[in-house]
Structures are given as C-alpha cells and as structure tokens.
Design an enzyme around this catalytic site. Sequence first.
Site, mmCIF file in Angstrom:
data_model
loop_
_atom_site.group_PDB
_atom_site.id
_atom_site.type_symbol
_atom_site.label_atom_id
_atom_site.label_comp_id
_atom_site.label_asym_id
_atom_site.label_seq_id
_atom_site.Cartn_x
_atom_site.Cartn_y
_atom_site.Cartn_z
ATOM 1 N N ASN A 9 0.868 -1.182 0.000
ATOM 2 C CA ASN A 9 0.000 0.000 0.000
ATOM 3 C C ASN A 9 0.903 1.229 0.000
ATOM 4 O O ASN A 9 1.526 1.532 1.007
ATOM 5 C CB ASN A 9 -0.885 -0.053 1.258
ATOM 6 C CG ASN A 9 -1.725 1.195 1.448
ATOM 7 O OD1 ASN A 9 -1.794 2.055 0.555
ATOM 8 N ND2 ASN A 9 -2.359 1.298 2.607
ATOM 9 N N TRP A 10 0.944 1.915 -1.147
ATOM 10 C CA TRP A 10 1.882 3.042 -1.285
ATOM 11 C C TRP A 10 1.341 4.325 -0.647
ATOM 12 O O TRP A 10 2.030 5.328 -0.614
ATOM 13 C CB TRP A 10 2.223 3.270 -2.760
ATOM 14 C CG TRP A 10 2.943 2.107 -3.400
ATOM 15 C CD1 TRP A 10 3.350 0.948 -2.776
ATOM 16 C CD2 TRP A 10 3.340 1.974 -4.779
ATOM 17 N NE1 TRP A 10 3.978 0.122 -3.684
ATOM 18 C CE2 TRP A 10 3.983 0.722 -4.923
ATOM 19 C CE3 TRP A 10 3.212 2.793 -5.900
ATOM 20 C CZ2 TRP A 10 4.495 0.272 -6.139
ATOM 21 C CZ3 TRP A 10 3.722 2.351 -7.123
ATOM 22 C CH2 TRP A 10 4.351 1.100 -7.237
ATOM 23 N N LYS A 11 0.086 4.287 -0.215
ATOM 24 C CA LYS A 11 -0.551 5.455 0.437
ATOM 25 C C LYS A 11 -0.338 6.721 -0.415
ATOM 26 O O LYS A 11 -0.353 6.630 -1.639
ATOM 27 C CB LYS A 11 -0.018 5.597 1.865
ATOM 28 C CG LYS A 11 -0.195 4.294 2.659
ATOM 29 C CD LYS A 11 -0.001 4.449 4.134
ATOM 30 C CE LYS A 11 -0.194 3.096 4.805
ATOM 31 N NZ LYS A 11 -0.055 3.147 6.258
ATOM 32 N N HIS A 94 -9.440 0.832 5.250
ATOM 33 C CA HIS A 94 -8.121 1.013 5.883
ATOM 34 C C HIS A 94 -8.276 1.891 7.121
ATOM 35 O O HIS A 94 -9.112 2.793 7.154
ATOM 36 C CB HIS A 94 -7.149 1.653 4.887
ATOM 37 C CG HIS A 94 -5.746 1.666 5.405
ATOM 38 N ND1 HIS A 94 -5.296 2.632 6.265
ATOM 39 C CD2 HIS A 94 -4.722 0.794 5.226
ATOM 40 C CE1 HIS A 94 -4.034 2.350 6.587
ATOM 41 N NE2 HIS A 94 -3.665 1.248 5.973
ATOM 42 N N GLU A 96 -6.669 4.301 8.205
ATOM 43 C CA GLU A 96 -6.579 5.752 7.975
ATOM 44 C C GLU A 96 -7.892 6.297 7.420
ATOM 45 O O GLU A 96 -8.276 7.429 7.709
ATOM 46 C CB GLU A 96 -5.386 6.052 7.050
ATOM 47 C CG GLU A 96 -4.073 5.871 7.796
ATOM 48 C CD GLU A 96 -2.924 5.312 6.963
ATOM 49 O OE1 GLU A 96 -2.944 5.431 5.729
ATOM 50 O OE2 GLU A 96 -1.994 4.739 7.586
ATOM 51 N N GLU A 166 -5.106 -5.449 10.625
ATOM 52 C CA GLU A 166 -4.061 -4.456 10.852
ATOM 53 C C GLU A 166 -4.324 -3.734 12.170
ATOM 54 O O GLU A 166 -5.129 -2.793 12.219
ATOM 55 C CB GLU A 166 -4.063 -3.421 9.724
ATOM 56 C CG GLU A 166 -3.833 -3.994 8.350
ATOM 57 C CD GLU A 166 -3.356 -2.921 7.377
ATOM 58 O OE1 GLU A 166 -2.229 -3.018 6.918
ATOM 59 O OE2 GLU A 166 -4.117 -1.975 7.124
ATOM 60 N N GLY A 172 2.556 1.938 10.730
ATOM 61 C CA GLY A 172 3.458 3.074 10.570
ATOM 62 C C GLY A 172 4.213 3.445 11.834
ATOM 63 O O GLY A 172 4.832 4.506 11.908
ATOM 64 N N SER A 212 3.631 -2.451 10.156
ATOM 65 C CA SER A 212 5.094 -2.490 10.281
ATOM 66 C C SER A 212 5.702 -3.834 9.868
ATOM 67 O O SER A 212 6.635 -4.313 10.511
ATOM 68 C CB SER A 212 5.518 -2.088 11.701
ATOM 69 O OG SER A 212 5.092 -0.761 11.984
ATOM 70 N N GLY A 233 2.874 -1.247 4.255
ATOM 71 C CA GLY A 233 2.868 0.184 3.958
ATOM 72 C C GLY A 233 4.280 0.667 3.675
ATOM 73 O O GLY A 233 4.805 0.525 2.573
ATOM 74 N N GLY A 234 4.920 1.225 4.701
ATOM 75 C CA GLY A 234 6.244 1.856 4.551
ATOM 76 C C GLY A 234 7.253 1.015 3.788
ATOM 77 O O GLY A 234 7.968 1.529 2.915
HETATM 78 P P1 PGA Z 1 2.933 0.053 7.632
HETATM 79 O O1 PGA Z 1 1.459 0.250 7.020
HETATM 80 O O2 PGA Z 1 3.503 -1.190 7.005
HETATM 81 O O3 PGA Z 1 3.693 1.300 7.226
HETATM 82 O O4 PGA Z 1 2.788 -0.069 9.103
HETATM 83 C C1 PGA Z 1 0.604 -0.846 6.857
HETATM 84 C C2 PGA Z 1 -0.713 -0.381 6.287
HETATM 85 O O5 PGA Z 1 -1.174 0.705 6.629
HETATM 86 O O6 PGA Z 1 -1.330 -1.105 5.498
#
Ligand code: PGA
Length: 250
Positions: A9-11, A94, A96, A166, A172, A212, A233-234
């Site tokens: 997920n490149w956000k 998600h 967020e 998650e 993050g 993470s 994500g990251g």
């Molecule tokens: P993260 O994000 O790997 O940066 O913790 C995961 C996600 O939000 O899907």
Amino acid sequence: MRKPFIAGNWKMHKTVAEARALATELRDGIGNAPHRVAVAPPFTALAGVVEALEGTGIEVAAQNMAAALEGAHTGEISASMLLDLGVKLVILGHSERRHVYGESDELINTKVLLALEQGLEVILCIGETLEERESGKLKDVVVHQIDSGLRGLDEKALGRVTIAYEPVWAIGTGKTATPDDAEEAHRIVRGRIGELYSAQAAESMIIQYGGSVKPNNVKGLMAEADIDGALVGGASLKAADFIPIARFDQ
Ligand code: PGA
C-alpha cells in the site's frame, strides 16, 4: 492450501514517474514470484503502474473507492473508473480511512458490496486501536468489523474478499504485533468467518497481517498457521524492502 498474498500500500506517496520506476523494479525482482503479489499506488499513478506491470503476475489495487456508481460526488473515484484503468482490486476500510477520514462501518459495507457487484476484488481492512486492545476488546472489535463489513454478502462473493488484520497501533509505528498476537487475532477472524458462513469459507479465507511488516519480521509472521499474507505500507515504497518481503520464503 491457501496461496500467500503480499500487497503493498503506497498510500500518498510517489509521482507517476516515481511509481512507474518502482513498478519496473518490482517487475524485474518479483514478476515471477510464486505468491500472489499486488501493489496499491495512489489514484494518479494507477494507469502508469498498470501499464508498467502489464504481462507480469503483479496485480494493481486502488486504495479506496466511492460508495456510489456515479454522480455529483466531487473528488471521488468510482468502481467503473478503476476497472476502466485495468485495476482489479480495491483496499477498503483502511484504518486511515476509518480513523482520519471518519469512514463508518456502514459506509465501508456499502463500498464492499458495490466493489464486488461491479467486479472488483476487495481487501477489507480491520483492526483494533491500542485503547481497545488494552481494555480487552480485541475480539469484540474484530468481530464487529467483520460482521458490519461483510453484511449482506453471500458466500460466493466472499471468495473475492481478502481480509487484512491491521492493528491500528502497529501501522506506521515500527511496532509489529508479535507473531503470537497476530495469530491470535487471525484465529478470531477465521473463526468468525466460519460462524457467519461455513467451515470451508473459513478454511479458504486469505487473511493478511498489516502493521510495520518489514523484511526482517515477515518470515516469523508468515510461519503462523493463520497468517496468509501481508499488507505492507512503509516497506512497500522501496524495491529493496518489498522484494524480499514478497519473496519471504526464498
Ligand atoms: P505500515 O502500514 O507497514 O507502514 O505499518 C501498513 C498499512 O497501513 O497497510
């Protein structure tokens, strides 16, 4: 046997040129991985990434979608617009979107049903906050998010849904759930799918862990019986991190 599914997920990262460059590196590094792999670039880079990954096994997902088919919805992107670009999957719910943009369980459920009806596959994200976990509400929260996210969905359509567990406190933050903690939550998810649908539906449901995930912890997580993949994500923003995650067992 459930096939492992690793998604990035490149956000809100990457211009079109940056996204295409990363997609090209991934194509060369994991184009032929034995696992299912997908990436979710921002809307603006979807077309470029679809093109860069054409003919590879890497699928392209959107990070969100409108709850309506078309109309006066300024700033929204519909399912048919995504399909038109060659997108096959969409991430919904998600944390967020839930916690920063206030998306409700009802709204997420509407999106899930609409996406599936329109022909997209869905990655439905669920997960508890730290406060919920510390007050012993893990099971209640996870069960509630599954029940409300999948409301009205029949077992046939469920086959096109992946669930991403998650924990919000791990996203993050660099704090990963331990494999044991993640496994406990995944077992709750699978158990609930069994109660709502059937033992077979539970057995075949792909459940990703997210929060993470890094090259150095993916193996331990994937070794758990009920962890079938990762939503990253990251560590999905750099080929040098995402390739070893997608090739976690090689
Ligand atoms: P993260 O994000 O790997 O940066 O913790 C995961 C996600 O939000 O899907």
